[in-house]
Write an enzyme that holds these catalytic residues in place. Structure first.
Site, PDB file in Angstrom:
ATOM      1  N   TRP A  44       7.180 -61.606  13.393  1.00  0.00           N
ATOM      2  CA  TRP A  44       6.763 -62.565  12.353  1.00  0.00           C
ATOM      3  C   TRP A  44       7.085 -63.987  12.770  1.00  0.00           C
ATOM      4  CZ3 TRP A  44       3.233 -60.757   9.418  1.00  0.00           C
ATOM      5  CH2 TRP A  44       3.242 -59.407   9.039  1.00  0.00           C
ATOM      6  N   ASP A  65      12.557 -68.562   7.079  1.00  0.00           N
ATOM      7  CA  ASP A  65      11.847 -67.426   6.481  1.00  0.00           C
ATOM      8  C   ASP A  65      12.882 -66.347   6.163  1.00  0.00           C
ATOM      9  OD1 ASP A  65      10.375 -65.204   5.855  1.00  0.00           O
ATOM     10  OD2 ASP A  65       9.144 -65.192   7.671  1.00  0.00           O
ATOM     11  N   LYS A 118      10.417 -57.294  -0.978  1.00  0.00           N
ATOM     12  CA  LYS A 118      11.498 -56.557  -0.338  1.00  0.00           C
ATOM     13  C   LYS A 118      12.731 -56.509  -1.250  1.00  0.00           C
ATOM     14  CE  LYS A 118       9.285 -57.893   3.850  1.00  0.00           C
ATOM     15  NZ  LYS A 118       8.847 -56.689   4.549  1.00  0.00           N
TER      16      LYS A 118
END
Lengths: 354, 354
Positions: free
Chosen positions: B99, B166, B190
């Site tokens: 990511w 992030d 999440k």
């Protein structure tokens, strides 16, 4: 407690859709997991997205020339994604309401915009059909239903360039020849599902002509390649859409819904027209079958009318904050009886205060 | 039926959050309306968003220098929004996983990117702390937890330029000095809520230095001015977040959760290390407390191991499709007993096949 929900969006959804979506949060398909806890790459979810895609194509009578996407960011993100993907030089827009106006504002950040008609100086109360679309434009953009002011396009122009249409507030409410559009987008929270999801229907061959460096999330082609799961999509809202799409077919599809919506709208407009205390300001031929706006002729009666409908468990009847007055949003899932109930209240109000 | 849900996201949420969110879909706060049918501009919803904002600030110990936003589009949209709003010339990034790599790819569409460290040639199995951040960069970007490979940053660098982080897969999982960050973003699916919502926490004074023409949905300043309701946000997911944030405080806040997460992770890593059949490939000091990856030393035992855990109602243990092997995501809401249960299975497997 029976609530009559005239909210403009998020708004009323079919009872059985609401019930089933709540059940799926407790226990999804008997799996023992919540729908909120399943992977977006699980077979279960892939089946949901496939089913929703299939139903949209069948309901709208679209073939595989079109891709169906389930994105995020609402129509507002589409205002930028459309020019990002389709604008090389210049596009033409209709300025038919507040949201159409915002779409133009965003497009201007990407290139030239030719506004073919603006209803702004007439407070957006009508939509002209008297305009010419130059065929050297990259695309033509219009808004099929203007939620705030309560107008609706009944006729779409013919042109050889792609027609891009924001159908956020009237998608799945009527039968149209959907192949006439190059791209349709609609936020889900009016006629389809919960908020936070946008349906995009795009004819694949209009894409790929742009040489701009498009951010991945803004690139329709990348979403198509990834079947709407480039990243984690709004699983819950896509599932709920799939339930609503099934409901639409079970009701009798767009033919039935269109007739039903016309019936509800006609009843309400007839009452507004004949009632001494109310008026609608939209040109007859542009009146929306989704958002019916009306005003008290004498503003000083406002307090009395508000008291009356509020105590009868009617919600969401206040006009948009830009306009004032009243707005009855009568989407697919709003029952006829709620319209009839509102009309009774309006009649009673007339008897008392006329 | 007790399911042990090790999904990487969407993933396990607190039981009471799931239950209450389902109830609110049937009847929101006793209003007779579904949560899906209320207006995002209603007082009810404004209270929800205000409460969620308040709780995030209290839990993270942040003052009013920071704005809290509830957006759409996931971390993937943030990969572009960050450079759109913060990059004038050049920014520095850590390449610590798949990511992070995507974030770099997107940033390069907006300007120059200096990669200060890349773990790519070592399969992202460690994160260096041996890099220098030049102070003429627009910002420094890092990924606090790498979901796919299972690494986590334990130390953050000191720098005078804004740190953008992030935190999609470890937000609210540990106590940090959150004031060290200029911008934090995290997709909700999440540790927080249902999919389709992204939390952005931004120090207001780092914005407004860019002269680019930013599309409205991509502009943090516009979202701040509109208190996250520039357009219709993901009402359901924001409500569910608010429930999870309350749960976090009731559990004892980040101090408690951090200890609990460390305990769960230690148990599992200890088992992997002592079990003859499994191995973890991550450098000791970078092992993630959220996503524990492990591999069979003998790949031919895969079929047997898969059979064993699958019949025990364990779900989501498959490794990411890029990596293979196994991944146990052990987020806040995963009970200790699920980790203990998995360890029992691993021990039994060792007894049988070692």
């Amino acid at each position: 407690m029976k609530i009559h929900n005239f909210n403009a969006g998020p708004s009323v959804l079919p009872k059985e859709v609401v019930k089933k979506s709540a059940q799926s949060i407790i226990n999804f398909n008997g799996s023992g997991l919540s729908l909120l806890e399943i992977s977006h790459r699980s077979i279960d979810f892939l089946e949901i997205i496939e089913k929703a895609t299939f139903l949209i194509k069948r309901i709208m009578n679209l073939n595989d020339d079109y891709a169906i996407l389930f994105l995020q960011g609402g129509a507002t993100l589409q205002f930028s994604m459309v020019p990002y993907n389709l604008m090389n030089q210049e596009a033409s827009y209709l300025d038919t309401g507040f949201w159409a106006h915002n779409a133009i504002k965003e497009a201007k950040k990407f290139g030239k915009v030719k506004v073919l008609f603006s209803g702004k100086n007439k407070n957006y109360t009508y939509i002209s059909t008297n305009y010419h679309i130059p065929c050297d434009m990259d695309y033509f953009h219009c808004t099929s239903n203007n939620t705030i002011v309560g107008t609706q396009m009944k006729i779409f122009p013919r042109t050889s360039i792609p027609i891009v249409c924001d159908m956020s507030s009237d998608i799945f409410s009527r039968k149209l020849d959907f192949c006439q559009f190059g791209l349709i987008y609609a936020s889900a929270q009016k006629n389809v599902s919960s908020a936070g999801m946008t349906i995009v229907i795009v004819k694949k061959n209009i894409l790929g002509t742009i040489r701009k460096n498009i951010p991945s999330y803004m690139d329709y082609k990348i979403h198509i390649q990834n079947n709407s799961i480039l990243n984690t999509p709004n699983v819950f809202s896509i599932y709920t859409s799939m339930l609503t799409l099934k409901w639409i077919e079970n009701q009798g599809g767009l033919s039935f819904l269109e007739k039903n919506n016309q019936k509800k709208a006609k009843l309400l407009y007839d009452e507004i027209d004949q009632n001494n205390l109310f008026e609608n300001k939209i040109h007859q031929e542009n009146r929306s079958n989704m958002n019916v706006t009306f005003f008290l002729k004498e503003k000083n009666l406002e307090k009395e009318f508000n008291k009356m409908w509020k105590k009868e468990n009617i919600v969401g009847l206040d006009g948009h904050r830009y306009l004032g007055g009243y707005r009855a949003s009568i989407y697919n899932a709003l029952p006829l009886e709620s319209v009839q109930f509102l009309i009774e209240i309006m009649k009673e109000f007339e008897r008392k205060f006329s």
